[in-house]
Design an enzyme around this catalytic site. Structure first.
Site, PDB file in Angstrom:
ATOM      1  N   LYS A  77       0.854  -1.187   0.000  1.00 43.58           N
ATOM      2  CA  LYS A  77       0.000   0.000   0.000  1.00 43.58           C
ATOM      3  C   LYS A  77       0.892   1.240   0.000  1.00 43.58           C
ATOM      4  O   LYS A  77       2.017   1.197   0.530  1.00 43.58           O
ATOM      5  CB  LYS A  77      -0.879  -0.065   1.250  1.00 43.58           C
ATOM      6  CG  LYS A  77      -1.966   0.972   1.368  1.00 43.58           C
ATOM      7  CD  LYS A  77      -2.844   0.663   2.593  1.00 43.58           C
ATOM      8  CE  LYS A  77      -3.884   1.706   2.887  1.00 43.58           C
ATOM      9  NZ  LYS A  77      -4.744   1.366   4.024  1.00 43.58           N
ATOM     10  N   SER A 152      -9.703   1.627   3.152  1.00 47.66           N
ATOM     11  CA  SER A 152      -8.834   2.439   2.335  1.00 47.66           C
ATOM     12  C   SER A 152      -7.871   1.637   1.456  1.00 47.66           C
ATOM     13  O   SER A 152      -7.354   2.172   0.481  1.00 47.66           O
ATOM     14  CB  SER A 152      -8.016   3.378   3.222  1.00 47.66           C
ATOM     15  OG  SER A 152      -7.197   2.642   4.113  1.00 47.66           O
ATOM     16  N   SER A 176      -9.952  -1.239   6.920  1.00 51.99           N
ATOM     17  CA  SER A 176      -9.398  -0.921   5.601  1.00 51.99           C
ATOM     18  C   SER A 176      -8.778  -2.078   4.845  1.00 51.99           C
ATOM     19  O   SER A 176      -8.463  -1.935   3.661  1.00 51.99           O
ATOM     20  CB  SER A 176      -8.344   0.172   5.741  1.00 51.99           C
ATOM     21  OG  SER A 176      -8.989   1.409   5.737  1.00 51.99           O
TER      22      SER A 176
HETATM   23  N1  GLN Z   1     -13.023   3.412   6.767  1.00 48.53           N
HETATM   24  C1  GLN Z   1     -12.289   3.654   7.961  1.00 48.53           C
HETATM   25  C2  GLN Z   1     -11.901   5.106   8.048  1.00 48.53           C
HETATM   26  O1  GLN Z   1     -12.164   5.799   7.135  1.00 48.53           O
HETATM   27  C3  GLN Z   1     -11.151   2.726   8.062  1.00 48.53           C
HETATM   28  C4  GLN Z   1      -9.839   3.278   7.676  1.00 48.53           C
HETATM   29  C5  GLN Z   1      -8.717   2.327   7.884  1.00 48.53           C
HETATM   30  O2  GLN Z   1      -8.906   1.210   8.359  1.00 48.53           O
HETATM   31  N2  GLN Z   1      -7.506   2.787   7.609  1.00 48.53           N
HETATM   32  O3  GLN Z   1     -11.357   5.537   8.992  1.00 48.53           O
END
Ligand code: GLN
Length: 471
Positions: A77, A152, A176
């Site tokens: 990532k 994400s 994410s």
């Molecule tokens: N969707 C969650 C957020 O926006 C998870 C983000 C993540 O796990 N990095 O914070």
């Protein structure tokens, strides 16, 4: 046979047994990335991958000892540092940043002779649930490009699902890894907090975040997680999680009453229950209660922005990032650079975080969230006295259309309802595909295990893949 149809373990074994070379595999995936460019999952394939593949092939040819991931390409990532390579967290603010050192996870993969293949798309600074908050443009779902990849770590999940790479690392602060894995029909895991070092990873909420693999099967994820895990002198929050567990002849799966209550209006409810039915012969299914589990989401959207506010303070136009033009003094460097550099969602989180940490509201919001977090932790402990894993949907529905939720942040936050509890409590969870929704897109189911009980979680996930998983 196409390499994109093979699992990571099959590729690994094929290279080891001399069926094919790492160079052939890597060449194939480079071509495939080119072919599937419009997916926008890979931001960059690193320019030294063929050279590295040849080095591994040469070692194997000479009969030298090689690592357990020898020659296998693994993507990372865009928030994971790999020395000498760009890393931007999908933020235009960090577009010119080059990693001065490698993260522990990259070091560990390299020590096992994996090929660090390239960078994957993501929501800016890992904030988001759709992979639309990105300076590279949205990543598309691998099954249907009109839909989001999830976030994400959307690029990592879509890359694996589209066969651009057999495995990619993501990070999971609130879901994410698991949510995009579910949206693209692949497997994603978040280990017990502290299992994997965060050194060299740009986490936005340090107390919740873990890096981990996305791959096609639970066995692939387990193998890679074993490589990544371990105590690290560079990250004092790491623990010595051996990823072992006590094998049982029959496992008990807990269905959480409060989760099912929250899931009752989901269009996928019938499919979930039909899948549960199929598990009766393999597992003992019991009901468990976690009375405050739904409050995890509220806790998360207080604790995570609070930490983000503080973690992102270092990006100031002086270090790491680009600097705005036409500034007159230090203050204007900070204000202008940050205003121009950060995207909308990141600014929203910084505002939220500052608010909940401000002197007038600190007790009412931040401290309260921390107290509720403790309560939920206790409730999970009690639930795990009655079952080996808790089974629950990964998300309330399948992937949504690109653009559908982008202007409604609360709708986007609600995506995380069933994933954030694992981060709030610190326990491991894995998402495994099990079916297809009305819109033709994959559905995922999660298995939550107690702290450091990953071995049992993986064993259950592997059994599930045979009896209830998507074929
Ligand atoms: N969707 C969650 C957020 O926006 C998870 C983000 C993540 O796990 N990095 O914070």
């Amino acid at each position: 046979m196409e390499y994109c149809d093979l699992t990571l373990i099959e590729i690994r074994d094929g290279i080891k047994n001399g069926q094919f070379s790492s160079e052939e595999v890597v060449k194939y995936f480079i071509a495939r990335c080119e072919e599937k460019k419009s997916l926008n999952a890979m931001i960059e394939v690193f320019d030294d991958v063929l050279e590295k593949a040849k080095e591994v092939d040469a070692k194997i040819a000479k009969g030298e000892k090689v690592g357990i991931l020898a020659g296998v390409p693994v993507a990372i990532k865009d928030n994971i540092l790999c020395k000498g390579k760009k890393m931007a967290c999908a933020s235009k603010f960090l577009q010119n940043f080059v990693a001065p050192y490698s993260s522990t996870v990259v070091e560990k993969l390299v020590a096992e002779d994996a090929i660090i293949f390239g960078r994957t798309n993501m929501d800016e600074f890992a904030m988001g649930g759709s992979c639309e908050n990105t300076c590279y443009g949205a990543c598309h779902n691998a099954i249907n490009p009109e839909y989001v990849a999830g976030g994400s770590s959307g690029g990592s999940a879509a890359a694996v699902a589209a066969g651009l790479v057999p495995c990619a690392l993501g990070t999971d602060t609130g879901g994410s890894i698991r949510q995009p894995a579910s949206f693209n029909g692949v497997v994603g895991v978040k280990p017990t907090y502290g299992t994997v070092s965060r050194y060299g990873i740009v986490a936005f909420a340090s107390s919740l975040d873990q890096a981990s693999p996305i791959a096609k099967t639970a066995s692939d994820c387990e193998l890679v997680l074993k490589v990544l895990a371990g105590k690290d002198a560079n990250d004092s929050t790491t623990i010595d999680n051996k990823l072992t567990g006590v094998h049982k002849s029959k496992y008990k799966l807990g269905v959480c009453r409060q989760v099912m209550q929250a899931f009752k209006d989901s269009p996928c409810r019938e499919k979930f229950y039909a899948m549960l039915e199929k598990l009766n012969d393999t597992f003992d299914i019991v009901q468990v209660d976690i009375p405050h589990i739904q409050n995890s989401l509220a806790c998360y959207y207080i604790i995570a922005p609070a930490e983000a506010t503080s973690n992102l303070a270092r990006f100031d136009g002086v270090k790491y990032t680009t600097r705005a033009d036409d500034t007159s003094d230090l203050e204007s460097v900070y204000v202008k650079s940050r205003s121009e550099g950060f995207g909308k969602e990141v600014k929203r989180r910084i505002m939220l975080g500052n608010y909940v940490l401000s002197s007038g509201y600190f007790d009412a919001y931040y401290n309260k969230a921390k107290a509720v977090q403790k309560l939920i932790r206790r409730e999970f402990k009690t639930a795990f006295e009655n079952c080996d894993c808790i089974i629950m949907p990964t998300t309330s529905g399948s992937a949504f259309k690109i653009g559908e939720k982008i202007s409604d942040p609360v709708a986007m936050y609600k995506e995380d309802l069933f994933t954030v509890p694992a981060n709030i409590v610190g326990v491991p969870a894995i998402s495994v595909p099990y079916g297809v929704a009305e819109n033709g897109l994959p559905l995922g189911v999660q298995f939550y295990a107690d702290e450091q009980n990953e071995a049992v979680m993986f064993e259950i996930a592997k059994m599930f893949e045979k009896v209830g998983g998507a074929k």
